[in-house]
Design a protein around this motif. Structure first.
Motif, PDB file in Angstrom:
ATOM      1  N   ARG A 360       0.839  -0.782   0.176  1.00 19.11           N
ATOM      2  CA  ARG A 360      -0.111  -0.140   0.230  1.00 19.11           C
ATOM      3  C   ARG A 360       0.270   1.293  -0.067  1.00 19.11           C
ATOM      4  N   VAL A 361       2.256   1.526   0.755  1.00 23.01           N
ATOM      5  CA  VAL A 361       2.982   2.849   0.996  1.00 23.01           C
ATOM      6  C   VAL A 361       4.150   2.414   0.100  1.00 23.01           C
ATOM      7  N   GLY A 362       4.701   1.055  -0.060  1.00 21.95           N
ATOM      8  CA  GLY A 362       5.732   1.454  -0.701  1.00 21.95           C
ATOM      9  C   GLY A 362       5.954   1.944  -2.077  1.00 21.95           C
ATOM     10  N   PRO A 363       7.357   2.528  -2.297  1.00 26.67           N
ATOM     11  CA  PRO A 363       7.232   2.668  -3.736  1.00 26.67           C
ATOM     12  C   PRO A 363       8.134   1.574  -4.690  1.00 26.67           C
ATOM     13  N   ASP A 364       7.658   1.427  -5.789  1.00 28.77           N
ATOM     14  CA  ASP A 364       8.001   0.444  -6.839  1.00 28.77           C
ATOM     15  C   ASP A 364       8.218   1.024  -8.063  1.00 28.77           C
ATOM     16  N   VAL A 365       8.622   1.293  -8.849  1.00 29.52           N
ATOM     17  CA  VAL A 365       8.136   2.309  -9.829  1.00 29.52           C
ATOM     18  C   VAL A 365      10.225   2.799 -10.311  1.00 29.52           C
ATOM     19  N   ASP A 366      10.667   2.200 -11.364  1.00 30.57           N
ATOM     20  CA  ASP A 366      11.884   2.611 -11.606  1.00 30.57           C
ATOM     21  C   ASP A 366      11.940   3.877 -12.540  1.00 30.57           C
ATOM     22  N   VAL A 367      11.569   5.451 -12.595  1.00 28.99           N
ATOM     23  CA  VAL A 367      12.070   5.938 -13.938  1.00 28.99           C
ATOM     24  C   VAL A 367      13.479   6.024 -14.916  1.00 28.99           C
ATOM     25  N   ILE A 368      13.412   6.067 -15.744  1.00 29.38           N
ATOM     26  CA  ILE A 368      14.795   5.968 -16.618  1.00 29.38           C
ATOM     27  C   ILE A 368      14.695   7.139 -17.621  1.00 29.38           C
ATOM     28  N   ILE A 369      15.712   7.809 -16.523  1.00 30.95           N
ATOM     29  CA  ILE A 369      15.897   9.126 -18.237  1.00 30.95           C
ATOM     30  C   ILE A 369      17.537   8.682 -18.620  1.00 30.95           C
ATOM     31  N   ALA A 370      17.489   9.448 -20.090  1.00 32.47           N
ATOM     32  CA  ALA A 370      18.394   9.495 -21.502  1.00 32.47           C
ATOM     33  C   ALA A 370      19.136  10.379 -21.356  1.00 32.47           C
ATOM     34  N   VAL A 371      19.675  11.549 -20.540  1.00 28.25           N
ATOM     35  CA  VAL A 371      20.591  12.521 -21.262  1.00 28.25           C
ATOM     36  C   VAL A 371      21.672  12.240 -22.467  1.00 28.25           C
ATOM     37  N   HIS A 372      22.232  12.657 -22.958  1.00 29.00           N
ATOM     38  CA  HIS A 372      23.087  12.956 -23.620  1.00 29.00           C
ATOM     39  C   HIS A 372      23.682  14.264 -24.173  1.00 29.00           C
ATOM     40  N   ASP A 373      23.579  15.215 -23.043  1.00 28.74           N
ATOM     41  CA  ASP A 373      23.648  16.889 -23.719  1.00 28.74           C
ATOM     42  C   ASP A 373      23.501  17.313 -22.055  1.00 28.74           C
ATOM     43  N   PRO A 374      24.363  17.834 -21.369  1.00 28.61           N
ATOM     44  CA  PRO A 374      24.857  18.706 -20.485  1.00 28.61           C
ATOM     45  C   PRO A 374      23.349  19.959 -20.153  1.00 28.61           C
ATOM     46  N   ARG A 375      23.521  20.088 -21.734  1.00 27.92           N
ATOM     47  CA  ARG A 375      22.583  21.557 -22.003  1.00 27.92           C
ATOM     48  C   ARG A 375      21.130  21.454 -21.601  1.00 27.92           C
ATOM     49  N   ARG A 376      20.578  20.257 -21.521  1.00 19.95           N
ATOM     50  CA  ARG A 376      19.593  19.290 -21.208  1.00 19.95           C
ATOM     51  C   ARG A 376      18.548  19.539 -19.709  1.00 19.95           C
ATOM     52  N   ARG A 377      17.824  19.832 -20.041  1.00 18.59           N
ATOM     53  CA  ARG A 377      16.767  20.631 -18.228  1.00 18.59           C
ATOM     54  C   ARG A 377      17.113  19.778 -17.775  1.00 18.59           C
ATOM     55  N   ILE A 378      17.468  18.639 -17.542  1.00 15.69           N
ATOM     56  CA  ILE A 378      16.953  17.454 -16.822  1.00 15.69           C
ATOM     57  C   ILE A 378      16.986  17.287 -15.537  1.00 15.69           C
ATOM     58  N   ASP A 379      17.304  18.396 -14.734  1.00 16.03           N
ATOM     59  CA  ASP A 379      16.628  18.865 -13.507  1.00 16.03           C
ATOM     60  C   ASP A 379      15.990  18.839 -13.802  1.00 16.03           C
ATOM     61  N   ARG A 380      14.477  19.171 -14.610  1.00 18.14           N
ATOM     62  CA  ARG A 380      12.869  19.359 -14.638  1.00 18.14           C
ATOM     63  C   ARG A 380      12.366  18.020 -14.421  1.00 18.14           C
ATOM     64  N   ALA A 381      12.812  16.715 -15.668  1.00 16.96           N
ATOM     65  CA  ALA A 381      12.457  16.592 -16.078  1.00 16.96           C
ATOM     66  C   ALA A 381      13.095  15.428 -14.427  1.00 16.96           C
ATOM     67  N   VAL A 382      14.335  15.015 -13.833  1.00 11.54           N
ATOM     68  CA  VAL A 382      13.802  14.507 -12.340  1.00 11.54           C
ATOM     69  C   VAL A 382      12.821  15.361 -11.341  1.00 11.54           C
ATOM     70  N   ARG A 383      13.245  16.229 -11.060  1.00 10.58           N
ATOM     71  CA  ARG A 383      11.847  16.821 -10.616  1.00 10.58           C
ATOM     72  C   ARG A 383      10.307  16.180 -10.525  1.00 10.58           C
ATOM     73  N   SER A 384      10.118  16.769 -11.230  1.00  7.10           N
ATOM     74  CA  SER A 384       8.809  15.684 -11.814  1.00  7.10           C
ATOM     75  C   SER A 384       8.353  13.970 -11.641  1.00  7.10           C
ATOM     76  N   ALA A 385       9.809  13.874 -12.034  1.00  7.06           N
ATOM     77  CA  ALA A 385       9.757  12.196 -11.321  1.00  7.06           C
ATOM     78  C   ALA A 385       9.229  11.967 -10.074  1.00  7.06           C
ATOM     79  N   LEU A 386      10.023  12.925  -9.225  1.00  5.56           N
ATOM     80  CA  LEU A 386      10.028  12.468  -7.937  1.00  5.56           C
ATOM     81  C   LEU A 386       9.336  13.325  -7.100  1.00  5.56           C
ATOM     82  N   THR A 387       7.724  14.106  -7.810  1.00  2.00           N
ATOM     83  CA  THR A 387       7.036  14.088  -6.701  1.00  2.00           C
ATOM     84  C   THR A 387       5.701  12.791  -6.672  1.00  2.00           C
ATOM     85  N   SER A 388       5.953  11.958  -7.390  1.00  2.45           N
ATOM     86  CA  SER A 388       5.387  10.929  -6.850  1.00  2.45           C
ATOM     87  C   SER A 388       5.848   9.940  -5.830  1.00  2.45           C
TER      88      SER A 388
END
Length: 709
Positions: A360-388
């Motif tokens: 009921r309470v345990g997290p069990d989802v892995d979110v996979i993000i691939a990044v090939h360019d340091p200019r990407r807004r990777i922080d935006r993608a990661v933060r949005s996933a962490l809201t769950s």
């Protein structure tokens, strides 16, 4: 732990034998937990339940009265707020939960034989089986009383289903068989066809015809009583058959002590409590072979009979008596007593409660993000996933990059984020995403582009849909960062989606929630610069995976920057290589004709025609010749697809098939097919296919509907 038990099966003053195993379960639970019991009673005075830490409340409920069910649901929900776990027992106890699941972890114990063998119950009860199967999806953990029942239940649910056998009464004192000149047989069960009392009576007659004196005592009552009495008289053994009627549970032991063997010609048992009780009392059993009893009955302690005939059961009785002629009650009972150990059952229940709480309470989802360019807004993608809260890990695969700069650029300090370096030397997103899939360990996985983001709590919302609808895959709703919706797949349904029926091929990108078991060893096509996900999703959409569309809040947001890898200009052979591979894939070529047609129509409309349109007339040397070869492959792959394409589409296909057609003419035909209100764009090339699912009219209508969803 505080446990709320909700059940419809408990002994009453009028029916003391009903639900005695449920009462035993409650007494067992009270040794480790504080147990509150709600007996949903259709009538009768509930008998007291043993156990010092048990409180009992009787709530009137008649399954056929919706108002009483609703009132019972209110009582249950209020009481559930003050406990740690809700434990329902028996199928009819699920009725109040149709209006909503409890706010606490939920465990259900199921015994219903109709799930195992629907023909053993009446037509009304049989009609309820689909509803029961759907309700069994919802509890966090289901306890089945037998392995065969568990196997049936697991076909309807993804959540854990465990096996804990029924409670089995163990007499303190074992009595050896009385022996003597007459063989005393005892049967326990309702006088109903499924229990086989008529066959038991005929077996006694058969034994007596063979010269073996035998008599039968049957504990239990039912609608066959008069028929069975007449049968015994007609066979001339009326004085040797004793239909005792209802016998209180505490008297069953005495009947077994006075018997030589236990006889039950049952057609099916979800567990077989009476059979197990006979074994632990030291009596050999002769029983039907169909049901859970086959897992614990074996020679010499008992004989399983595979034919529902008097002769077969008479043979079984003689064999059981022969095998146990020199064995004591203790010897016969030893295996069953070790098997039905109450301490093991106590531990199993506590484990089920812990598992329900964890799920009921345990997290069990892995979110996979691939990044090939340091200019990407990777922080935006990661933060949005962490809201769950259901997200266990965010795996950031740094493709050809050091992890340090990427980690520093995100500025996120969260133990759930894991930065992984991966370098295969190939400019393809398949490699890093596949690497993420290889190291994922959660029950579910989500693939998230480094340019994109999720709305707050989106993964939690998708996961709830997966659990509620027992889906392997939940397709995420998509929208662009400007707010416009992406109407794929163009279907009017949201549950139980199928590849061709629901046009799933139009959702090429694997965006949503995927049960890792459904993905298995399936991976994105390696070394492709684009289209790497085409075969991946096709195998899922046109396979046996259970697919649902998420509706409601929880969007995947696509950010359409000009420098997205998706929009990069490539050689045509690189851009459409995935189409070429799929059209020649033995798996795809073996699909049913309807599936191949649906898949090919999508490839024509979206992938091939899209590449042609965005090229304009700027063709590179060799493009047209290569494209003509691809057109030939797609035609061979799904010839019927050309029938449902629009007339303007078909004209473009004809032009692409001939490299001699001028580039400018190809460009003109490409623009003409995009005039979607013109007759040439609305009518299929074969007029008889005007109402086909993939034909323009139905496809446009479905796309319009999906855009408004």
């Amino acid at each position: 732990m505080k446990v709320l038990v909700v059940t419809t099966w408990l002994p009453t003053r009028d029916a003391p034998e009903i639900g005695k195993f449920v009462a035993s379960d409650i007494e067992l639970l009270s040794r480790d937990h504080d147990v509150q019991v709600i007996h949903l009673s259709a009538g009768g005075i509930t008998l007291p339940i043993g156990g010092e830490r048990v409180s009992l409340t009787t709530v009137p409920m008649t399954p056929s009265n919706p108002l009483s069910v609703w009132k019972a649901a209110r009582v249950i929900r209020e009481r559930a707020l003050s406990v740690d776990v809700v434990h329902t027992m028996a199928v009819s106890a699920l009725l109040p939960f149709i209006v909503g699941r409890p706010p606490t972890p939920w465990v259900h114990t199921e015994h219903w034989s109709a799930l195992l063998s629907p023909t053993t119950t009446g037509i009304v009860a049989r009609a309820a089986i689909p509803l029961v199967s759907r309700m069994l999806v919802v509890p966090d953990v289901v306890i089945a009383v037998g392995h065969e029942l568990a196997a049936v239940i697991r076909t309807a649910r993804r959540r854990p289903t465990v096996v804990i056998p029924n409670a089995v009464e163990r007499p303190e004192l074992l009595h050896d068989r009385p022996g003597g000149g007459e063989v005393a047989l005892v049967g326990v069960g309702g006088l109903i066809r499924r229990k086989g009392p008529d066959i038991a009576i005929r077996a006694v007659a058969e034994l007596r015809s063979r010269g073996r004196a035998a008599r039968l005592v049957w504990a239990g009552d039912g609608p066959m009583r008069e028929e069975l009495t007449q049968l015994a008289e007609r066979l001339g053994i009326g004085e040797h058959v004793d239909l005792r009627g209802r016998v209180s549970p505490d008297r069953i032991g005495a009947l077994l002590a006075e018997s030589d063997a236990f006889l039950l010609p049952t057609t099916v048992e979800t567990f077989g409590v009476a059979i197990a009780e006979a074994l632990v009392a030291g009596r050999p059993v002769i029983v039907g072979a169909n049901g859970e009893q086959s897992s614990f009955v074996g020679e010499p302690d008992g004989v399983l009979v595979h034919e529902q005939t008097a002769e077969a059961y008479a043979d079984g009785v003689e064999r059981a008596l022969l095998l146990n002629a020199d064995r004591s009650a203790a010897e016969i009972a030893s295996r069953a007593r070790a098997l039905f150990d109450n301490d093991a059952r106590r531990g199993g229940c506590s484990d089920a409660y812990a598992l329900a709480g964890a799920r009921r309470v345990g997290p069990d989802v892995d979110v996979i993000i691939a990044v090939h360019d340091p200019r990407r807004r990777i922080d935006r993608a990661v933060r949005s996933a962490l809201t769950s809260t259901s997200v266990e890990r965010v795996i950031v695969v740094c493709h050809g990059l050091e992890t340090g700069p990427i980690e520093a650029a995100t500025g996120i300090e969260d133990g759930r984020v894991e930065f992984v370096q991966f370098d295969d030397g190939v400019r393809s997103p398949a490699g890093p995403f596949n690497h993420g899939l290889d190291i994922a360990s959660g029950r579910f996985v989500v693939i998230l582009g480094s340019d994109d983001e999720l709305t707050a709590g989106a993964v939690d919302a998708w996961r709830r849909t997966a659990e509620r609808e027992r889906a392997d895959v939940v397709i995420a709703p998509l929208r662009h960062d400007n707010g416009s919706r992406v109407p794929t797949p163009p279907t009017v349904r949201s549950r139980g989606l199928r590849g061709s029926r629901d046009r799933l091929a139009y959702r090429t990108a694997p965006l949503g929630l995927f049960a890792r078991d459904s993905v298995g060893s399936l991976r994105l096509t390696p070394r492709l610069a684009t289209g790497e996900d085409l075969a991946f999703t096709a195998r899922i959409w046109f396979g046996t995976t259970r697919v649902n569309m998420h509706t409601g809040p929880g969007d995947y947001i696509i950010h359409d920057g000009d420098d997205r890898v998706t929009f990069a200009r490539r050689a045509l052979s690189d851009e459409l290589r995935a189409v070429e591979l799929l059209a020649r894939d033995p798996w795809a070529c073996a699909l049913p004709d309807d599936d191949r047609t649906a898949l090919a129509v999508k490839l024509w409309r979206i992938t091939v025609f899209g590449a042609v349109h965005y090229r304009g007339s700027e063709w590179e040397e060799g493009d047209r010749v290569w494209l003509a070869g691809l057109v030939s492959s797609l035609r061979d792959f799904a010839p019927r697809a050309l029938n449902v394409l629009s007339r303007a589409d078909a004209a473009l296909v004809e032009g692409l098939a001939d490299p001699a057609v001028a580039d400018l003419e190809i460009d003109i035909r490409s623009r003409r097919r995009r005039r979607f209100t013109s007759p040439a764009a609305l009518l299929p090339s074969r007029l008889a296919s005007v109402l086909a699912r993939e034909a323009p009219l139905r496809f446009i209508a479905a796309t319009w509907w999906a855009s408004r969803r």
